[in-house]
Write a protein that holds these residues in place. Sequence first.
Motif, PDB file in Angstrom:
ATOM      1  N   GLY A   1     -26.696 -30.196  -7.204  1.00 50.06           N
ATOM      2  CA  GLY A   1     -26.675 -29.740  -8.592  1.00 50.06           C
ATOM      3  C   GLY A   1     -26.838 -28.234  -8.665  1.00 50.06           C
ATOM      4  O   GLY A   1     -26.114 -27.543  -9.394  1.00 50.06           O
ATOM      5  N   LEU A   2     -27.771 -27.709  -7.876  1.00 52.99           N
ATOM      6  CA  LEU A   2     -27.972 -26.261  -7.864  1.00 52.99           C
ATOM      7  C   LEU A   2     -26.710 -25.549  -7.406  1.00 52.99           C
ATOM      8  O   LEU A   2     -26.333 -24.507  -7.951  1.00 52.99           O
ATOM      9  CB  LEU A   2     -29.130 -25.903  -6.938  1.00 52.99           C
ATOM     10  N   ALA A   3     -26.055 -26.119  -6.397  1.00 49.27           N
ATOM     11  CA  ALA A   3     -24.854 -25.470  -5.859  1.00 49.27           C
ATOM     12  C   ALA A   3     -23.728 -25.483  -6.891  1.00 49.27           C
ATOM     13  O   ALA A   3     -23.007 -24.494  -7.044  1.00 49.27           O
ATOM     14  CB  ALA A   3     -24.406 -26.178  -4.577  1.00 49.27           C
TER      15      ALA A   3
ATOM     16  N   ALA B   1     -34.878 -24.464 -13.480  1.00 55.22           N
ATOM     17  CA  ALA B   1     -35.329 -25.630 -14.246  1.00 55.22           C
ATOM     18  C   ALA B   1     -34.907 -26.932 -13.582  1.00 55.22           C
ATOM     19  O   ALA B   1     -35.191 -28.003 -14.100  1.00 55.22           O
ATOM     20  CB  ALA B   1     -34.800 -25.557 -15.675  1.00 55.22           C
ATOM     21  N   GLN B   2     -34.211 -26.849 -12.446  1.00 54.41           N
ATOM     22  CA  GLN B   2     -33.714 -28.068 -11.805  1.00 54.41           C
ATOM     23  C   GLN B   2     -34.865 -29.005 -11.431  1.00 54.41           C
ATOM     24  O   GLN B   2     -34.763 -30.214 -11.612  1.00 54.41           O
ATOM     25  CB  GLN B   2     -32.892 -27.697 -10.562  1.00 54.41           C
TER      26      GLN B   2
ATOM     27  N   VAL C   1     -32.036 -43.375 -16.189  1.00 54.83           N
ATOM     28  CA  VAL C   1     -32.565 -42.087 -15.740  1.00 54.83           C
ATOM     29  C   VAL C   1     -31.444 -41.048 -15.674  1.00 54.83           C
ATOM     30  O   VAL C   1     -31.588 -39.927 -16.165  1.00 54.83           O
ATOM     31  CB  VAL C   1     -33.253 -42.228 -14.362  1.00 54.83           C
ATOM     32  N   ALA C   2     -30.314 -41.431 -15.087  1.00 54.50           N
ATOM     33  CA  ALA C   2     -29.203 -40.480 -14.948  1.00 54.50           C
ATOM     34  C   ALA C   2     -28.742 -40.016 -16.328  1.00 54.50           C
ATOM     35  O   ALA C   2     -28.540 -38.820 -16.568  1.00 54.50           O
ATOM     36  CB  ALA C   2     -28.049 -41.121 -14.180  1.00 54.50           C
TER      37      ALA C   2
ATOM     38  N   LEU D   1     -28.028 -36.033 -11.332  1.00 53.33           N
ATOM     39  CA  LEU D   1     -28.394 -36.169  -9.919  1.00 53.33           C
ATOM     40  C   LEU D   1     -29.865 -35.809  -9.698  1.00 53.33           C
ATOM     41  O   LEU D   1     -30.591 -36.509  -8.990  1.00 53.33           O
ATOM     42  CB  LEU D   1     -27.503 -35.272  -9.052  1.00 53.33           C
ATOM     43  N   GLY D   2     -30.295 -34.710 -10.337  1.00 52.18           N
ATOM     44  CA  GLY D   2     -31.686 -34.272 -10.182  1.00 52.18           C
ATOM     45  C   GLY D   2     -32.659 -35.315 -10.708  1.00 52.18           C
ATOM     46  O   GLY D   2     -33.679 -35.607 -10.079  1.00 52.18           O
TER      47      GLY D   2
END
Lengths: 246, 607
Positions: free
Chosen positions: B24-26, B38-39, B68-69, B199-200
């Motif tokens: 997700g960060l990428a 904030a991830q 959750v997703a 995803l996080g």
Amino acid sequence: MTTSAPEPLLALSNVNTFYGQAQVHFDLSITVARGHIVCLLGGNASGKSTTMKIILGLVKPRSGEVTFDGASLIGLSTPQIVRRGIASVPEARRLFADMSVRENILMGAFVRNDRDAVAQDLDRMLTLFPKLGQRLSQRAGSLSGGEQQMVAMARALMSRPRMIVMDEPTMGLSPLYVDRVLELIRAINQEGVSVFMVEQNASLALEIAHEAYVLQTGKIVLSGSARALKDDPRVRDAYLGGSEAA
Amino acid sequence: MSSWLDYTINGLIVGNVYALVAVGLALIFGVSRLINFAQGSIYLVGAYIGWVAVVQLHTPLPLTIIVVAAAAAVVGLIIERFGLRPLQNSVRIAPLLATIGISFVLDQLVMLTFSPNPRALPSQLPDVRFQLGGGTIGPLDLLIAGVGITSALLLFVFLRYSKLGWAVRAASQDRDAAMQMGVDVNRVNQAVFGIAAALGGVSGMLVGMYYNQIDTAMSLQATLKGVVAEVVGGAGNVPGAVIGSLLLGLVESYGVAVFGTSYRNLFAFLLLVVVLVLRPNGLFASARQAPPEPLTGTFIAPSRPVRIPRWALAVAAAGFAILPFFPVSFYVLQTLINAWLLGMLALSLTLVAGTMGQVSLGHAALLAIGAYTSALLSLTLSVPVGLAVIGGGLVSAALGTLLISPSFRLRGHYVSIATLAIGEIVSLVILNWESVTRGPIGISGIPPLSLFGYDLISPTSIYWFSFAVMVVLALLQGRLLGSHLGRSFRAIRDDDIAARAYGLSLNRYKSLAFIFGGFAAGVSGGIAAHLYSYINHETFNTQQSILALTVVILGGLGNVVGAIVGSVALVGLPEVFRIAAEYRILIYGIVLLLLVRFRPQGLLGTI
């Protein structure tokens, strides 16, 4: 050639642009007639590329009007403007380097939803740019400058635009490719696509253009038919930098 | 004793969890060149939504994952729309700071809703282990691996075959060119934040189930681990993030196998620093350079600082100096003492981040070094406290500069990541170096402040002492900024390439800034140690680093008076309004968000 097109396809009128305090355009007015190739000439820092960014909505003018096919482009986002039928070949080509050549060309059809026709157009591009056929699955970033220029032009054509704006399409190309690119621009134009190109290389551009404008530090200092400007010594003077040469 | 295979399995499973965060960060970094701090908060939110679903709604596992997703994705979309999109045209540091503010707000909201106490998050899976070679593997391990591999496949299909996926890839390679193809970059951002958040969130839930425990401290750790994995794999590189995550999981797991659990994070951050120093573009960077970070100059909001006449400053200083003669309560003095101590830290940070342009997120480490040095000097070597505090400042200056020096060759966001990691390393070394620092027990019985043999115990004397030290540091820093050296600092900040072309040595000037800043922060930490009389490895934490950054931005980056005004405001106002302690961090987060959005130049303007 007919000269009976009263309403221009693209018109910039009295555009004033600023970067912070610095004024880039002074009452800029340019028109592109339907089916014509119009060329904007000028030296470094004359405001050429900014003119392209204004048309594409990447830079907003402080005042003035930009119309395409009679409708104002002011306030539209870049994607909205592209959907109106303007495609671009940006300066230094700006391919998506890590995507394949095929993906790059198809990215040009991003605004279209007619899959079958897009596939046909891809084939058409391969007849127009036969060299790209062997390169389709290669990374776009691995191509030579001239090949990249071909991809950029094919990519622009894929949206079936009514007009293509090109920023220095011959920059950094070998002489062989320069001729090839000019030929292609002429061919594209003959299929009915209007072309607005920004160029530093005046003699080359004037060979294929119908009309031309000369921009100097944000002001139009000369304009007219390409044929007339080709022999005009003031074109060269404008390049060599203004007052002392005039 | 577990086998090596067990450690390998554990490393790969944990790596899978990190991968969900790091991918997700990428994606986000690829499209908007932003490290989303904030991830980890979304990961936290995901864990608690999972808890609500499992424990209160009794949803079956597949439904829990979907809930959750979806819920986490909604949080991600809200962050993108209201937190980041308004900042599109502001300075480059603004979105990064906004994500820090958002993470504070989200973490605190979770803490206020669910209390900070850990909760159990049962996995609903049978508790059996299967033999596999020499190790064992359980259903939860398989679930995590399955979720990881499925997500990777879905993501691959999305990026490779969907129109929106193409738009994401195009926008991450050349945003302007993508727009000229008709790509709506806002929609791409939305998609990317939604996917990253989904995803996080699932990752947080899985970790909660894996350890059968969730608590609010998970957030920062997850962000840090995700950032480590992403940078190791090459910022913005999605497959790299997956491999970086697995590598990180393995390195940690083997590190734990050899040295013990308290070393887990130390290995993670050492790996990050090593990669940043040796291969700043990540292990798998292609020959093509990653897009260069903007020059540091564009990091600071340009503004005209508010000029305050000298006499007004003198009057204000005199007013604060004679304050104890008036009938003010000890409570007021105590609050102002805290403000002066924070002021010293802010002076240090405003010099480093504002004047020098190196936005440090690990500044509390300098406090910790100063505090431990001063405490240990006075306790074990019986050095007089006054000298010990100065010793704390000197050691913090020297050691801090030395530790931070690997980041000197980095720019922009990478400096922030490196300093954050170095800050964590300092705290972890303090935790693990028991023979010197007494490890997790901490240091107690630190003698009170004293000067020339006189103990400073009354609040009035402590007030005067800390105020005087801060004023002296502020005056020195004011002189520094007006000098040739100060101009050189700003020149490097505004354009380091031009500064280098004029013969300024970046390493030398960055060292000088950190030496001066390290001294001020070390003195502040030293004084704090003698005031508190007890310190441990968590006394000076990342929250304080971020608080100091908020103070500095509030006052105006680089602004000496602003740093002090900001400290008084952020320490004083919550006291004035009697805001309960648990709401303060929330308020700091909101203050940071509002500042970044509406007044990035701070109250008094940047210098």
